[in-house]
Design a protein around this motif. Structure first.
Motif, mmCIF file in Angstrom:
data_model
loop_
_atom_site.group_PDB
_atom_site.id
_atom_site.type_symbol
_atom_site.label_atom_id
_atom_site.label_comp_id
_atom_site.label_asym_id
_atom_site.label_seq_id
_atom_site.Cartn_x
_atom_site.Cartn_y
_atom_site.Cartn_z
ATOM 1 N N GLU A 29 59.587 -39.213 44.700
ATOM 2 C CA GLU A 29 59.734 -37.866 44.133
ATOM 3 C C GLU A 29 59.194 -36.810 45.086
ATOM 4 N N ARG A 30 58.088 -37.101 45.750
ATOM 5 C CA ARG A 30 57.540 -36.160 46.735
ATOM 6 C C ARG A 30 58.513 -35.982 47.901
ATOM 7 N N GLN A 31 59.102 -37.088 48.361
ATOM 8 C CA GLN A 31 60.064 -37.003 49.467
ATOM 9 C C GLN A 31 61.275 -36.174 49.065
ATOM 10 N N ILE A 32 61.767 -36.398 47.845
ATOM 11 C CA ILE A 32 62.914 -35.625 47.367
ATOM 12 C C ILE A 32 62.556 -34.145 47.307
ATOM 13 N N ASN A 36 64.260 -31.236 49.599
ATOM 14 C CA ASN A 36 64.900 -30.091 48.955
ATOM 15 C C ASN A 36 64.260 -28.786 49.412
ATOM 16 N N TYR A 37 62.939 -28.770 49.522
ATOM 17 C CA TYR A 37 62.231 -27.578 49.997
ATOM 18 C C TYR A 37 62.664 -27.235 51.425
ATOM 19 N N MET A 38 62.774 -28.254 52.273
ATOM 20 C CA MET A 38 63.202 -28.022 53.649
ATOM 21 C C MET A 38 64.650 -27.519 53.688
ATOM 22 N N ARG A 39 65.514 -28.064 52.822
ATOM 23 C CA ARG A 39 66.899 -27.607 52.747
ATOM 24 C C ARG A 39 66.947 -26.155 52.300
#
Length: 141
Positions: A29-32, A36-39
């Motif tokens: 979940e942290r990776q997702i 998403n934040y980076m995107r």
């Protein structure tokens, strides 16, 4: 006595497995969220870049329009106005991208492609496997 220790070990093992599973879920979940934040940051940077470019296009378009109208008034011929036709399309596209709803239309079209035409976006050799990646990594050494 051994039976009690066996049950205690089984319970401890199950608790350990649940703990590890929860940690894995949290990590995924942290990776997702991070991806998403980076995107979102990359998309915001692209939009900000487009808006900055639009400001320059607007200045250029305004100067070209003034020059074209002045040329038309001096010569009384429409030729100085001809370059304004393609420039108007470029200017309109940039304005729609930066301040219109073009991004929404792009998102809707992307969703349609994902749902209706997924074959258009599949990788030529499918998803890479761990063994393929390992093989390629070994070749690089």
């Amino acid at each position: 006595m051994g039976l009690l220790m066996g049950k205690a070990l089984d319970e401890n093992m199950k608790k350990q497995q649940q703990f590890m599973l929860q940690n894995q879920r949290d990590a995924i979940e942290r990776q997702i969220q991070m991806q998403n934040y980076m995107r979102e940051q990359a998309t915001a940077m692209q939009l900000a870049t487009a808006r900055e470019r639009f400001n320059w296009w607007a200045s250029f378009y305004t100067l070209a329009l003034i020059a074209s109208v002045t040329g038309y008034r001096l010569t009384k011929r429409p030729m100085p106005l001809v370059p304004m036709l393609p420039l108007t399309f470029v200017f309109g596209y940039q304005a729609d991208l930066c301040y219109g709803n073009k991004m929404e239309r792009i998102k809707k079209d992307a969703l349609r492609i994902l749902e209706e035409d997924p074959d258009l976006i599949t990788l030529p050799q499918g998803l890479p496997t761990v063994s393929l990646l390992e093989e390629r990594r070994q070749k690089m050494k």
